[in-house]
Design an enzyme around this catalytic site. Structure first.
Site, PDB file in Angstrom:
ATOM      1  N   SER A 137      16.112   5.344  -5.137  1.00  0.00           N
ATOM      2  CA  SER A 137      15.174   4.760  -6.103  1.00  0.00           C
ATOM      3  C   SER A 137      15.250   5.483  -7.441  1.00  0.00           C
ATOM      4  O   SER A 137      15.149   6.711  -7.493  1.00  0.00           O
ATOM      5  CB  SER A 137      13.747   4.863  -5.569  1.00  0.00           C
ATOM      6  N   TRP A 173       0.803  -1.226   0.000  1.00  0.00           N
ATOM      7  CA  TRP A 173       0.000   0.000   0.000  1.00  0.00           C
ATOM      8  C   TRP A 173       0.830   1.267   0.000  1.00  0.00           C
ATOM      9  O   TRP A 173       0.310   2.345  -0.235  1.00  0.00           O
ATOM     10  CB  TRP A 173      -0.945   0.013   1.218  1.00  0.00           C
ATOM     11  N   ASN A 174       2.141   1.190   0.276  1.00  0.00           N
ATOM     12  CA  ASN A 174       2.861   2.448   0.532  1.00  0.00           C
ATOM     13  C   ASN A 174       3.179   3.254  -0.734  1.00  0.00           C
ATOM     14  O   ASN A 174       3.234   4.470  -0.687  1.00  0.00           O
ATOM     15  CB  ASN A 174       4.127   2.205   1.373  1.00  0.00           C
ATOM     16  N   LYS A 226      -2.464  -8.075  -7.878  1.00  0.00           N
ATOM     17  CA  LYS A 226      -3.299  -7.898  -6.692  1.00  0.00           C
ATOM     18  C   LYS A 226      -2.717  -6.797  -5.814  1.00  0.00           C
ATOM     19  O   LYS A 226      -1.683  -6.975  -5.190  1.00  0.00           O
ATOM     20  CB  LYS A 226      -3.387  -9.191  -5.878  1.00  0.00           C
ATOM     21  N   PRO A 227      -3.371  -5.634  -5.775  1.00  0.00           N
ATOM     22  CA  PRO A 227      -2.879  -4.551  -4.911  1.00  0.00           C
ATOM     23  C   PRO A 227      -3.265  -4.803  -3.456  1.00  0.00           C
ATOM     24  O   PRO A 227      -4.050  -5.706  -3.156  1.00  0.00           O
ATOM     25  CB  PRO A 227      -3.613  -3.322  -5.452  1.00  0.00           C
ATOM     26  N   ALA A 228      -2.727  -3.989  -2.562  1.00  0.00           N
ATOM     27  CA  ALA A 228      -3.059  -4.106  -1.140  1.00  0.00           C
ATOM     28  C   ALA A 228      -4.493  -3.611  -0.910  1.00  0.00           C
ATOM     29  O   ALA A 228      -4.943  -2.684  -1.583  1.00  0.00           O
ATOM     30  CB  ALA A 228      -2.080  -3.270  -0.322  1.00  0.00           C
ATOM     31  N   GLU A 251      10.794  -8.341  -3.124  1.00  0.00           N
ATOM     32  CA  GLU A 251      11.266  -7.078  -2.530  1.00  0.00           C
ATOM     33  C   GLU A 251      10.679  -7.031  -1.134  1.00  0.00           C
ATOM     34  O   GLU A 251       9.491  -6.747  -0.966  1.00  0.00           O
ATOM     35  CB  GLU A 251      10.765  -5.883  -3.341  1.00  0.00           C
ATOM     36  N   LEU A 252      11.492  -7.311  -0.125  1.00  0.00           N
ATOM     37  CA  LEU A 252      10.957  -7.506   1.227  1.00  0.00           C
ATOM     38  C   LEU A 252      11.359  -6.356   2.145  1.00  0.00           C
ATOM     39  O   LEU A 252      11.660  -5.271   1.686  1.00  0.00           O
ATOM     40  CB  LEU A 252      11.406  -8.873   1.736  1.00  0.00           C
TER      41      LEU A 252
HETATM   42  P1  ADP Z   1       2.352  -4.839   4.911  1.00  0.00           P
HETATM   43  O1  ADP Z   1       2.729  -5.290   6.277  1.00  0.00           O
HETATM   44  O2  ADP Z   1       3.140  -3.720   4.370  1.00  0.00           O
HETATM   45  O3  ADP Z   1       0.880  -4.676   4.680  1.00  0.00           O
HETATM   46  P2  ADP Z   1       2.269  -7.424   3.706  1.00  0.00           P
HETATM   47  O4  ADP Z   1       3.449  -8.258   3.363  1.00  0.00           O
HETATM   48  O5  ADP Z   1       1.364  -7.908   4.774  1.00  0.00           O
HETATM   49  O6  ADP Z   1       2.854  -6.002   3.982  1.00  0.00           O
HETATM   50  O7  ADP Z   1       1.382  -7.175   2.403  1.00  0.00           O
HETATM   51  C1  ADP Z   1       1.899  -6.887   1.124  1.00  0.00           C
HETATM   52  C2  ADP Z   1       0.961  -7.445   0.084  1.00  0.00           C
HETATM   53  O8  ADP Z   1       0.877  -8.859   0.234  1.00  0.00           O
HETATM   54  C3  ADP Z   1      -0.486  -6.939   0.176  1.00  0.00           C
HETATM   55  O9  ADP Z   1      -1.022  -6.843  -1.133  1.00  0.00           O
HETATM   56  C4  ADP Z   1      -1.174  -8.049   0.955  1.00  0.00           C
HETATM   57  O10 ADP Z   1      -2.572  -8.111   0.726  1.00  0.00           O
HETATM   58  C5  ADP Z   1      -0.482  -9.261   0.380  1.00  0.00           C
HETATM   59  N1  ADP Z   1      -0.496 -10.452   1.247  1.00  0.00           N
HETATM   60  C6  ADP Z   1      -0.492 -10.502   2.595  1.00  0.00           C
HETATM   61  N2  ADP Z   1      -0.503 -11.793   3.025  1.00  0.00           N
HETATM   62  C7  ADP Z   1      -0.522 -12.564   1.906  1.00  0.00           C
HETATM   63  C8  ADP Z   1      -0.541 -13.986   1.670  1.00  0.00           C
HETATM   64  N3  ADP Z   1      -0.533 -14.873   2.668  1.00  0.00           N
HETATM   65  N4  ADP Z   1      -0.560 -14.410   0.394  1.00  0.00           N
HETATM   66  C9  ADP Z   1      -0.526 -13.542  -0.623  1.00  0.00           C
HETATM   67  N5  ADP Z   1      -0.518 -12.194  -0.477  1.00  0.00           N
HETATM   68  C10 ADP Z   1      -0.512 -11.714   0.773  1.00  0.00           C
END
Ligand code: ADP
Length: 494
Positions: free
Chosen positions: A456, A165-166, A189-191, A265-266
């Site tokens: 970036s 989402w950021n 798939k966006p957040a 990208e973690l």
């Molecule tokens: P943040 O803590 O920044 O929200 P996340 O890693 O939880 O980061 O989320 C990043 C993206 O991954 C979002 O689009 C979220 O919906 C998705 N996401 C979170 N959990 C899962 C999962 N188990 N499988 C696939 N996508 C996921």
């Protein structure tokens, strides 16, 4: 679309104009049973929009549509793929005012930063339009001289793209740009916090001439339930993910079953190191950028600021003065420089990390607490004397909090900087060229900013080492993540 407000509501008209459904096989449509979820404005906590909430069956439909479109995507000429990206680049610029307002409404960042992100996002399309027509190959004589090798590159196949989402739009174009340039069909798939920018982006790609099914979009609240069967189906050949290390590990395990290629990208935990020979004004300006871009909600954010003992007091004084001057408020208000955090959970986490550091002996130079709602605002904060054991030394703060810690010499600076499981980016400020290069070589991170607070750039390879990820996005190598290398051996007996 116009960016003016409708008389009936405080919602910008652009929010109403954006499609809120799933985009599958070239058509917008509702989720199974018409399910939806709410998107909130983080500056007010009010509901901004309702968007489709995909089920696992919707996810599968999107994946099937991408698989059906993959041959057509691969058959587009490099020039056709480049032209789609170039048209989308132009449309992003034409609509920048509306798109910035849309992004600020759902994500909170000040309008000027939202505009900056649209420009940055569009730049990935321009960059990869150039890469699409430069995919190279080779012709080689075998060492024994009895064969020839043809080396060519082909699209990896259907790709799954998951974004955070950021940076609601730039994280999308950073993946869609190379995927389209390489000839890959995708499902993105966006957040759930910020789907609107991606919905607008996908509509732009449709307008720019994407073949039906070449790009598909699903929005959902239960990402784990929807994505896991998609990953495990093996229909997709690649997953590109930007998000937390925790979720990245889960996805890597799921990808192992059918041996999907992955780009990850973690998380980050960037050290920002200031030596006593640095230009302090430049270092403070760099720290403001590295810390405050996006309210600190960036994986590249300076998370630990190490300053050589002789200058730390002066550096802290100047940084605190600059932070205290920042104007905090809703991102749509004129002159606002710091918007709200994304949600209540983020505000609670930042508050707890600050409390923990104070309990362990840190002190407040400025800020230090949330601002009363509505909205999720935290005061720009500088803490001094933050000890190594403080939780914020090992966890991403993701908020406007700058923790200062002193160090003695170069050896100690390297040891402190590398004392983390992460390795995305680091920043070093010094005017000694050899020291700068020594530090850049010894710090364990995929990127280093030397005397600069932002790294970036779509034309540079973005990515981390250690538990910050796998692969690189952007730069000349960014497209390789979406290509397979094929070697064709040809017998040539003499
Ligand atoms: P943040 O803590 O920044 O929200 P996340 O890693 O939880 O980061 O989320 C990043 C993206 O991954 C979002 O689009 C979220 O919906 C998705 N996401 C979170 N959990 C899962 C999962 N188990 N499988 C696939 N996508 C996921």
């Amino acid at each position: 679309m116009s960016a003016t407000q409708t008389p009936q509501s405080t919602r910008p008209a652009v929010v109403d104009a954006v499609p809120k459904q799933l985009f599958v096989g070239g058509a917008w449509g509702p989720a199974a049973e018409g399910r939806t979820f709410e998107v909130l404005n983080p500056a007010t906590g009010e509901v901004l929009a309702e968007v489709a909430d995909a089920s696992p069956a919707d996810g599968r439909r999107a994946l099937d549509a991408a698989a059906a479109a993959q041959p057509a995507m691969a058959a587009l000429s490099p020039r056709q793929r480049a032209d789609i990206l170039t048209r989308a680049f132009d449309l992003l610029h034409e609509r920048i005012d509306d798109l910035a307002l849309l992004m600020t409404s759902e994500m909170g960042k000040p309008l000027a930063e939202a505009r900056g992100e649209i420009v940055y996002a569009a730049e990935f399309f321009r960059h990869f339009a150039g890469e699409a027509v430069r995919i190279d190959g080779g012709y080689q004589t075998s060492p024994a001289g009895d064969a020839r090798f043809l080396i060519t590159k082909q699209p990896v196949g259907v790709t799954l793209l998951i974004t955070p989402w950021n940076f609601p739009m730039a994280m999308g174009t950073r993946k869609l740009g190379p995927a389209i340039a390489a000839g890959c069909a995708s499902v993105i798939k966006p957040a759930p916090q910020t789907p609107l920018s991606m919905l607008a982006l996908i509509d732009i790609l449709r307008e720019a001439g994407m073949p039906d099914g070449g790009v598909n979009l699903i929005t959902c609240t239960d990402a784990a339930a929807v994505l896991e069967p998609m990953i495990r189906s093996g229909l997709a050949r690649k997953l590109s993910f930007t998000g937390s290390t925790k979720v990245g590990r889960i996805l890597l395990e799921q990808c192992a079953e059918k041996v999907l290629r992955t780009s990850m990208e973690l998380g980050g935990n960037a050290p920002f190191v200031v030596f006593d020979d640095a230009d302090l004004d430049e270092a403070v300006a760099g720290a403001m950028q590295a810390k405050m871009r996006n309210m600190g909600e960036a994986c590249t954010a300076a998370n630990r600021i190490y300053v050589q003992a002789g200058v730390i007091e002066e550096f802290g004084r100047r940084l605190a003065a600059k932070m205290a001057e920042l104007r905090v408020g809703p991102g749509t208000d004129d002159g606002v420089q710091v918007g709200p955090l994304i949600d209540q959970a983020a505000l609670t986490k930042v508050s707890e990390l600050v409390r923990d550091a104070l309990d362990r002996g840190a002190s407040v130079l400025t800020g230090g607490e949330p601002i009363d709602g509505p909205g999720y605002f935290f005061r720009p904060t500088v803490l001094s004397g933050v000890p190594r054991e403080a939780k914020m030394s090992s966890e991403e703060i993701f908020g406007p909090v700058a923790p200062l810690t002193p160090f003695g010499d170069e050896e100690e600076a390297v040891a402190l900087a590398n004392d983390t499981e992460f390795g995305l980016v680091s920043y070093v400020f010094t005017n000694d060229l050899r020291r700068a290069l020594r530090m850049a070589e010894r710090i364990e991170s995929g990127m280093v900013g030397l005397n600069q607070g932002i790294v970036s750039n779509p034309a540079a390879p973005f990515g981390g080492v250690k538990q910050s990820g796998l692969g690189r996005e952007g730069g000349a190598i960014g497209i390789d993540e979406f290509l397979e290398t094929k070697y064709i051996g040809i017998a040539m007996p003499s």
